[in-house]
Design a protein around this motif. Structure first.
Motif, PDB file in Angstrom:
ATOM      1  N   GLU A   1       0.709  -1.281  -0.025  1.00 60.63           N
ATOM      2  CA  GLU A   1       0.119   0.044   0.044  1.00 60.63           C
ATOM      3  C   GLU A   1       0.930   1.278  -0.059  1.00 60.63           C
ATOM      4  O   GLU A   1       0.592   2.225  -0.530  1.00 60.63           O
ATOM      5  CB  GLU A   1      -0.972   0.001   1.173  1.00 60.63           C
TER       6      GLU A   1
ATOM      7  N   LEU B   1      -1.337  -8.442  -0.974  1.00 59.84           N
ATOM      8  CA  LEU B   1      -2.251  -8.031   0.015  1.00 59.84           C
ATOM      9  C   LEU B   1      -2.686  -9.191   0.978  1.00 59.84           C
ATOM     10  O   LEU B   1      -3.711  -9.642   0.634  1.00 59.84           O
ATOM     11  CB  LEU B   1      -3.259  -6.932  -0.453  1.00 59.84           C
TER      12      LEU B   1
ATOM     13  N   PRO C   1      -7.331  -5.033   3.341  1.00 62.51           N
ATOM     14  CA  PRO C   1      -6.341  -3.811   3.110  1.00 62.51           C
ATOM     15  C   PRO C   1      -7.043  -2.713   3.783  1.00 62.51           C
ATOM     16  O   PRO C   1      -8.265  -2.211   3.649  1.00 62.51           O
ATOM     17  CB  PRO C   1      -6.038  -3.575   2.037  1.00 62.51           C
TER      18      PRO C   1
ATOM     19  N   GLY D   1      -5.639   0.013   0.189  1.00 58.01           N
ATOM     20  CA  GLY D   1      -4.867  -1.148  -1.170  1.00 58.01           C
ATOM     21  C   GLY D   1      -6.238  -1.405  -1.895  1.00 58.01           C
ATOM     22  O   GLY D   1      -6.294  -1.840  -2.997  1.00 58.01           O
TER      23      GLY D   1
END
Ligand code: COA
Length: 260
Positions: A115, A133, A142, A146
């Motif tokens: 991220e 992720l 996330p 993200g």
């Protein structure tokens, strides 16, 4: 602020921020996020610094995610605050920084690490880099942007697969997906970042600032990218950088931008 978890090196007009918690694979704890916030803001204010590169210390990781040990027992409210504060302090700051930011992804970039790389204006990776992720494997999603930035960068279907599988992609796939611009052997990663940063630093910092703003505007739900571009384009005509850039071209010499 005294930096404990990061250090900054300057080479001419370029600053390299290194996240330095190698034993924890540079995981982002609260203090590191605050230090990064402070460092980015200070470097943005420094007129001598034209480009910022961010990387991780050691040969294994860029950043292996948010520091799981800090939030394992959080409540719903604490979880929400963690995401909101992190986004405001770091990820939104990096994305909207007026100084260009390049991520040198030198190993694992997972969760908050990917991220962070995705908040940067663009990314280069080393051949050993792995990106993903993994949050849904921890029972969470996330939270540092993200779910928004990954689909913007590689498309919705690919992003959905990466998020749902919690898997990692290697550097070659990241290159194929357009998540990173170049893949290099590890010892050539920073030199290439510096070479690109040097090219950027020859151009008008004011124009680059407005270009970042216009590009970003197209990805925000509450701004019109085309309108922002028109405004920013016009504003450039009133800058000393524009006068210098056009005059230098007509005089057949290299521009020396005042940055105003
Ligand atoms: N948060 C806190 N600590 C982390 C971390 C994270 N996100 N990622 C790695 N670490 C720590 C490990 O706990 C370990 O600490 P220890 O030596 O005190 O036990 C140290 O960093 C080294 O990691 P380790 O797991 O032993 O390395 P590895 O090479 O076996 O595995 C990874 C590397 C990246 C695959 C593995 O560390 C991992 O899965 N990390 C978590 C990734 C993640 O889920 N990130 C998203 C968080 S939202």
């Amino acid at each position: 602020m005294n930096y404990e978890n990061i250090y900054i090196e300057e080479e001419g007009n370029i600053a390299v921020i290194t996240i330095n918690r190698p034993k924890k694979l540079n995981a982002l704890n609260k203090r590191t996020i605050l230090e990064l916030h402070t460092a980015f803001k200070e470097l943005e204010e420094d007129d001598e610094i034209k480009v910022i590169i961010i990387t991780g210390s050691g040969e294994k990781a860029f950043v292996a995610g948010a520091d799981i040990s800090e939030f394992a027992d959080f409540s719903v409210k604490q979880g929400r605050d963690l995401a909101a504060e992190g986004q405001e302090l770091l990820f939104d700051v990096v994305e909207n920084l007026t100084t260009p930011v390049i991520a040198a992804v030198n190993g694992f970039a997972l969760g908050g690490g990917l991220e962070l790389a995705m908040s940067c204006h663009f990314r280069l990776a080393s051949e050993n880099a792995k990106m993903g992720l993994p949050e849904v494997s921890l029972g969470v999603i996330p939270g540092y942007g993200g779910t928004q930035r990954l689909p913007q960068l590689i498309g919705k279907g690919r992003a959905m697969e990466i998020i749902m599988t919690a898997g990692m992609i290697d550097a070659a796939k990241a290159l194929d997906y357009g998540l990173v611009n170049y893949v290099m052997p590890q010892d050539e990663l920073l030199p290439l970042c510096l070479k690109i940063a040097n090219r950027i630093s020859n151009n008008s910092p004011v124009a680059i600032k407005y270009a970042i703003k216009a590009v970003n505007a197209g990805f925000k739900y509450d701004t019109n990218g085309y309108a922002t571009e028109i405004d920013a384009f016009g504003t450039c005509f009133g800058t000393n950088d524009f006068k210098e850039g056009t005059t230098a071209f007509l005089e057949k010499r290299k521009a020396d931008f005042p940055g105003s």
